[in-house]
Design a protein around this motif. Structure first.
Motif, PDB file in Angstrom:
ATOM      1  N   PRO A  35       0.824  -1.214   0.000  1.00  0.00           N
ATOM      2  CA  PRO A  35       0.000   0.000   0.000  1.00  0.00           C
ATOM      3  C   PRO A  35       0.856   1.261   0.000  1.00  0.00           C
ATOM      4  O   PRO A  35       1.804   1.394   0.781  1.00  0.00           O
ATOM      5  N   GLY A  38      -1.664   6.712   2.012  1.00  0.00           N
ATOM      6  CA  GLY A  38      -3.114   6.864   1.981  1.00  0.00           C
ATOM      7  C   GLY A  38      -3.858   5.634   1.530  1.00  0.00           C
ATOM      8  O   GLY A  38      -5.079   5.688   1.346  1.00  0.00           O
ATOM      9  N   GLU A  39      -3.156   4.508   1.356  1.00  0.00           N
ATOM     10  CA  GLU A  39      -3.777   3.288   0.868  1.00  0.00           C
ATOM     11  C   GLU A  39      -3.803   2.203   1.951  1.00  0.00           C
ATOM     12  O   GLU A  39      -3.097   2.279   2.958  1.00  0.00           O
ATOM     13  N   SER A  84      -2.471  -0.830   6.772  1.00  0.00           N
ATOM     14  CA  SER A  84      -2.942   0.508   6.438  1.00  0.00           C
ATOM     15  C   SER A  84      -1.773   1.478   6.466  1.00  0.00           C
ATOM     16  O   SER A  84      -1.004   1.509   7.427  1.00  0.00           O
ATOM     17  N   ASN A  85      -1.668   2.253   5.391  1.00  0.00           N
ATOM     18  CA  ASN A  85      -0.603   3.248   5.287  1.00  0.00           C
ATOM     19  C   ASN A  85      -1.245   4.638   5.243  1.00  0.00           C
ATOM     20  O   ASN A  85      -1.308   5.283   4.203  1.00  0.00           O
ATOM     21  N   ALA A  87      -4.480   5.217   5.677  1.00  0.00           N
ATOM     22  CA  ALA A  87      -5.768   5.143   4.988  1.00  0.00           C
ATOM     23  C   ALA A  87      -6.946   5.375   5.918  1.00  0.00           C
ATOM     24  O   ALA A  87      -8.096   5.189   5.519  1.00  0.00           O
ATOM     25  N   THR A 106      -4.752  -3.407  -3.227  1.00  0.00           N
ATOM     26  CA  THR A 106      -4.616  -2.131  -2.523  1.00  0.00           C
ATOM     27  C   THR A 106      -5.648  -1.141  -3.043  1.00  0.00           C
ATOM     28  O   THR A 106      -6.101  -1.236  -4.192  1.00  0.00           O
ATOM     29  N   ALA A 107      -6.011  -0.203  -2.193  1.00  0.00           N
ATOM     30  CA  ALA A 107      -6.951   0.848  -2.587  1.00  0.00           C
ATOM     31  C   ALA A 107      -6.754   2.044  -1.677  1.00  0.00           C
ATOM     32  O   ALA A 107      -6.326   1.907  -0.524  1.00  0.00           O
ATOM     33  N   ALA A 108      -7.083   3.206  -2.199  1.00  0.00           N
ATOM     34  CA  ALA A 108      -7.049   4.424  -1.390  1.00  0.00           C
ATOM     35  C   ALA A 108      -8.136   4.361  -0.324  1.00  0.00           C
ATOM     36  O   ALA A 108      -9.226   3.804  -0.558  1.00  0.00           O
ATOM     37  N   GLY A 109      -7.859   4.939   0.818  1.00  0.00           N
ATOM     38  CA  GLY A 109      -8.812   4.900   1.914  1.00  0.00           C
ATOM     39  C   GLY A 109     -10.212   5.362   1.553  1.00  0.00           C
ATOM     40  O   GLY A 109     -11.197   4.689   1.895  1.00  0.00           O
ATOM     41  N   PRO A 110     -10.365   6.504   0.823  1.00  0.00           N
ATOM     42  CA  PRO A 110     -11.713   6.960   0.487  1.00  0.00           C
ATOM     43  C   PRO A 110     -12.477   6.005  -0.437  1.00  0.00           C
ATOM     44  O   PRO A 110     -13.712   6.116  -0.545  1.00  0.00           O
ATOM     45  N   ALA A 111     -11.775   5.090  -1.120  1.00  0.00           N
ATOM     46  CA  ALA A 111     -12.442   4.139  -2.008  1.00  0.00           C
ATOM     47  C   ALA A 111     -12.955   2.910  -1.266  1.00  0.00           C
ATOM     48  O   ALA A 111     -13.590   2.039  -1.875  1.00  0.00           O
TER      49      ALA A 111
END
Length: 341
Positions: A35, A38-39, A84-85, A87, A106-111
């Protein structure tokens, strides 16, 4: 951290001509993703397969962006945060998001949307409490708008969307008729979900006559998931000021040539019916409202649901292709892994 440094991922191997085959899918191994800022790294627990994905396999403009050949497929996923990095999530959190067909992604936190695994089975956030359920909720209440005493017809009635749509219409006081493709599915919608009538379209040669028997007063609202000859038959029975919600057209998704049509628009002159296509994302600002109401109905027993679960990421293509053969009842899911105790 993940217990392995390798990650299985499904790629789009080639674009299908007609019905997708196993040759369209390639299961490969890649290094475990890391990640970025923010991911979060998410371990897939459940993966959704849905008919709309067939459109993403085409190299053509659509409401969903096409997948590129050689790139990972994507789907709705329920998964567990592994790392979590920044996120705004913690390891062990259960989340939903649009992620790869993979063991890990992996995905960005807002997603990612955090869910409460104690409030409902986590799989329901891909079905009755997820995109299919909210699609049914808004398609019924905002587009088809069945009222008490009216007749509501839904095609694909035993599927993830249609089964919920029919039940919502029933809660609105409508007389509900559903088209489905087997006696088992008819039994499901009539005896488990409370539809007034089910029509096995594979067991009749005259859809119009079957509909006339099930809906002798005509059709006031139609929720269309299928298209084709079923919709032709329903159009012939629409009442004045009927509302038609076009949600899907699965009968044509694998067609190599676009069928001739529309064939029944002349009936709209007589009936002054309204036909409206829609996407669940049209109502994105009110998703929380729909999810809360659906959860309340499920908890009270007013809405029932069923899931067809295929075990193993490696079997995801079979689960997807089975949608077009009508193999599933309710929501088709792939169980990829068990959650941590």
């Amino acid at each position: 951290m993940a217990a392995t440094d390798r990650n299985r991922v499904f790629l789009l191997a080639e674009r299908p001509t007609g019905t997708p085959t196993e040759n369209c899918f390639e299961l490969t191994e890649r290094p475990m993703p890391t990640p970025g800022p923010g991911e979060a790294l998410v371990r897939t627990l459940y993966l959704s397969v849905d008919p709309y994905m067939r459109g993403r396999m085409r190299d053509a403009e659509s409401y969903a962006e096409p997948w590129a050949v050689g790139e990972p497929l994507k789907a709705g996923v329920v998964g567990e945060v592994v790392e979590s990095n920044g996120a705004n999530l913690d390891p062990g959190d259960v989340v939903t998001g649009d992620l790869q067909w993979a063991d890990y992604a992996t995905a960005a936190g807002p997603a990612l949307t955090k869910i409460d695994p104690d409030s409902a089975p986590i799989s329901t956030y891909l079905g009755v409490l997820g995109m299919p359920g909210t699609t049914a909720y808004f398609g019924v209440n905002e587009v088809a708008r069945p009222r008490a005493g009216e007749t509501f017809v839904v095609s694909g009635a035993a599927g993830a969307v249609g089964s919920v749509a029919g039940q919502i219409a029933k809660l609105n006081g409508a007389h509900v008729v559903g088209f489905a493709g087997s006696d088992e599915k008819i039994d499901f919608i009539e005896n488990e979900l409370g539809f007034d009538h089910g029509i096995n379209y594979k067991g009749t040669d005259d859809y119009g006559a079957a509909l006339a028997r099930a809906a002798p007063d005509g059709v006031d609202a139609y929720y269309d998931n299928v298209g084709g000859p079923i919709t032709d038959a329903v159009f012939g029975h629409l009442n004045v000021d009927a509302r038609v919600a076009i949600c899907g057209q699965i009968s044509t998704y694998n067609a190599t040539e676009v069928p001739t049509g529309p064939r029944k628009l002349g009936t709209l002159i007589q009936t002054r019916a309204t036909v409206q296509g829609f996407l669940f994302s049209d109502f994105s600002e009110r998703m929380d409202v729909a999810t809360r109401q659906l959860a309340s109905w499920v908890q009270s027993g007013d809405i029932g649901y069923r899931e067809t679960i295929t075990e193993g990421l490696e079997n995801a293509p079979d689960a997807f292709m089975g949608l077009f053969e009508g193999e599933n009842i309710g929501k088709q899911l792939v169980k990829v892994a068990d959650g941590e105790d």
